[in-house]
Structure formats: structure tokens, C-alpha cells
Design a protein around this motif. Structure first.
Motif, PDB file in Angstrom:
ATOM      1  N   LEU A   1      11.944  -2.965  -5.433  1.00 41.82           N
ATOM      2  CA  LEU A   1      10.480  -3.622  -4.837  1.00 41.82           C
ATOM      3  C   LEU A   1       9.778  -1.804  -4.161  1.00 41.82           C
ATOM      4  O   LEU A   1       9.962  -1.495  -3.419  1.00 41.82           O
ATOM      5  CB  LEU A   1      11.200  -3.981  -3.435  1.00 41.82           C
ATOM      6  N   ILE A   2       8.860  -1.792  -5.007  1.00 42.71           N
ATOM      7  CA  ILE A   2       7.717  -1.055  -4.469  1.00 42.71           C
ATOM      8  C   ILE A   2       6.533  -0.654  -3.629  1.00 42.71           C
ATOM      9  O   ILE A   2       5.848  -1.916  -4.391  1.00 42.71           O
ATOM     10  CB  ILE A   2       7.364  -0.281  -5.908  1.00 42.71           C
ATOM     11  N   ALA A   3       5.962  -0.485  -3.041  1.00 44.29           N
ATOM     12  CA  ALA A   3       4.947  -0.866  -2.487  1.00 44.29           C
ATOM     13  C   ALA A   3       4.362   0.334  -1.755  1.00 44.29           C
ATOM     14  O   ALA A   3       4.602   1.268  -1.693  1.00 44.29           O
ATOM     15  CB  ALA A   3       4.489  -1.587  -0.841  1.00 44.29           C
ATOM     16  N   GLU A   4       2.481   0.419  -2.232  1.00 43.40           N
ATOM     17  CA  GLU A   4       2.149   1.296  -2.045  1.00 43.40           C
ATOM     18  C   GLU A   4       0.288   1.221  -1.962  1.00 43.40           C
ATOM     19  O   GLU A   4      -0.298   0.366  -2.759  1.00 43.40           O
ATOM     20  CB  GLU A   4       1.849   2.550  -3.851  1.00 43.40           C
ATOM     21  N   GLY A   5      -0.066   1.542  -1.069  1.00 41.72           N
ATOM     22  CA  GLY A   5      -1.206   0.900  -0.071  1.00 41.72           C
ATOM     23  C   GLY A   5      -1.391  -0.784  -0.144  1.00 41.72           C
ATOM     24  O   GLY A   5      -0.366  -1.319   0.266  1.00 41.72           O
TER      25      GLY A   5
ATOM     26  N   ARG B   1      -1.509  -7.540  -6.049  1.00 42.74           N
ATOM     27  CA  ARG B   1      -2.371  -6.964  -5.123  1.00 42.74           C
ATOM     28  C   ARG B   1      -2.804  -7.926  -3.659  1.00 42.74           C
ATOM     29  O   ARG B   1      -2.894  -8.786  -3.875  1.00 42.74           O
ATOM     30  CB  ARG B   1      -3.685  -6.592  -5.857  1.00 42.74           C
ATOM     31  N   LEU B   2      -2.993  -6.934  -2.413  1.00 38.42           N
ATOM     32  CA  LEU B   2      -2.902  -7.597  -1.095  1.00 38.42           C
ATOM     33  C   LEU B   2      -4.109  -7.406  -0.384  1.00 38.42           C
ATOM     34  O   LEU B   2      -4.835  -6.459  -0.704  1.00 38.42           O
ATOM     35  CB  LEU B   2      -1.584  -7.433  -0.267  1.00 38.42           C
ATOM     36  N   GLU B   3      -4.731  -8.517   0.338  1.00 37.96           N
ATOM     37  CA  GLU B   3      -6.115  -8.176   1.279  1.00 37.96           C
ATOM     38  C   GLU B   3      -4.975  -8.623   1.847  1.00 37.96           C
ATOM     39  O   GLU B   3      -5.369 -10.147   2.117  1.00 37.96           O
ATOM     40  CB  GLU B   3      -6.788  -9.165   0.266  1.00 37.96           C
ATOM     41  N   ASN B   4      -5.593  -8.615   3.239  1.00 33.15           N
ATOM     42  CA  ASN B   4      -4.512  -8.669   4.656  1.00 33.15           C
ATOM     43  C   ASN B   4      -3.664  -9.656   4.842  1.00 33.15           C
ATOM     44  O   ASN B   4      -3.481 -10.121   4.964  1.00 33.15           O
ATOM     45  CB  ASN B   4      -6.141  -9.731   5.363  1.00 33.15           C
ATOM     46  N   GLU B   5      -2.229  -8.611   3.925  1.00 35.48           N
ATOM     47  CA  GLU B   5      -1.646  -9.013   3.921  1.00 35.48           C
ATOM     48  C   GLU B   5      -1.107 -10.994   3.263  1.00 35.48           C
ATOM     49  O   GLU B   5      -0.298 -10.841   3.164  1.00 35.48           O
ATOM     50  CB  GLU B   5      -0.778  -9.095   5.642  1.00 35.48           C
ATOM     51  N   ARG B   6      -2.331 -10.616   2.333  1.00 37.07           N
ATOM     52  CA  ARG B   6      -1.816 -11.679   1.287  1.00 37.07           C
ATOM     53  C   ARG B   6      -2.735 -11.619  -0.101  1.00 37.07           C
ATOM     54  O   ARG B   6      -2.602 -11.052  -0.249  1.00 37.07           O
ATOM     55  CB  ARG B   6      -2.672 -13.090   1.638  1.00 37.07           C
ATOM     56  N   ILE B   7      -1.579 -12.167  -1.430  1.00 40.72           N
ATOM     57  CA  ILE B   7      -1.523 -11.799  -2.503  1.00 40.72           C
ATOM     58  C   ILE B   7      -2.686 -12.517  -2.587  1.00 40.72           C
ATOM     59  O   ILE B   7      -2.902 -13.508  -2.690  1.00 40.72           O
ATOM     60  CB  ILE B   7      -0.505 -12.564  -2.887  1.00 40.72           C
TER      61      ILE B   7
END
Length: 124
Positions: free
Chosen positions: A60-64, A100-106
Motif C-alpha cells: 500500500l503506497i500513498a502520496e498526496g 484518488r481521494l478527496e476529503n478522505e473518500r475515493i
């Protein structure tokens, strides 16, 4: 998402994880129109045929605003899928998903699932 939806098949987690009015998926799959409703329908149809899906999260990789998920998946073909009768075959495959997330939602999903490989395994 991996545990609740994929392993435990809890479709009720979708409102918590996705933004339904904004969600788009980029799924190369027959009949998919990119909406959350279609995404859920494809998932339900798949899980109906492969009830014992077990997903192991490899990375699991997260960036931005982006998250990449790499999984190893296994299941048993229990019901007809794409017109192929169940023979009880055990199948395995890998998946790569980019979210891609916005406000912690997909809000977007680019799933990489090799359905041809799955179909080949259940067609043998």
C-alpha cells in the motif's frame, strides 16, 4: 476496504469510502459505464461466483491524493461466471488498484484486474 469489502463482502461500507456523486472508475470491463452503481454491480456479480475470495494486501503506497494497492487474490469458482459453469476450480491472481481521494473518500479508481487470466483458469 480490502478487509471489509473484499474479504468480508460488506457492501454497506461503500457510502463511507466513496463519494457516490463524484465517483468514476476506469474499469476495462464489458458494460461498465464508470459509475459507482456499476462498480458495485460488477463486484457483487464477481463475489456471487467466487464466494470465498481471500485478498492479501501485498503493498500500500500513498502520496498526496493517490493510493496504490497491490493484492494477491485467491478464490474458488462456485457459481456460473461469464457463462462458464462452476467446476470448483481454485484460482489465483494479482490486482493493482490506484485510487484518488478527496476529503478522505475515493472519487476515482483505476483497477488493474486480469480477468482474462481468471477466465482462462476457470475454463481449463
Amino acid at each position: 476496504y480490502v478487509e471489509d469489502f473484499k474479504n468480508q463482502q460488506k457492501f454497506l461500507v461503500f457510502p463511507k469510502l466513496f463519494q457516490p456523486k463524484k465517483f468514476r472508475h476506469h474499469f476495462n470491463f464489458p458494460g461498465c459505464d464508470g459509475t459507482l452503481a456499476t462498480f458495485i454491480s460488477v463486484g457483487q456479480e464477481f463475489l456471487y461466483a467466487f464466494r470465498d475470495v481471500k485478498v492479501d494486501l501485498i503493498q500500500l503506497i500513498a502520496e498526496g491524493d493517490y493510493v496504490v494497492e497491490v493484492n494477491q487474490v485467491q478464490a474458488t469458482h462456485r457459481r456460473q461466471y461469464f457463462g462458464i459453469a462452476s467446476m470448483g476450480r481454485h484460482v489465483t491472481w494479482q490486482e493493482i488498484h490506484i485510487y484518488r481521494l478527496e476529503n478522505e473518500r475515493i472519487v476515482e479508481n483505476w483497477p488493474g484486474v486480469d480477468f482474462e487470466h481468471i477466465i482462462h483458469q476457470i475454463s481449463l
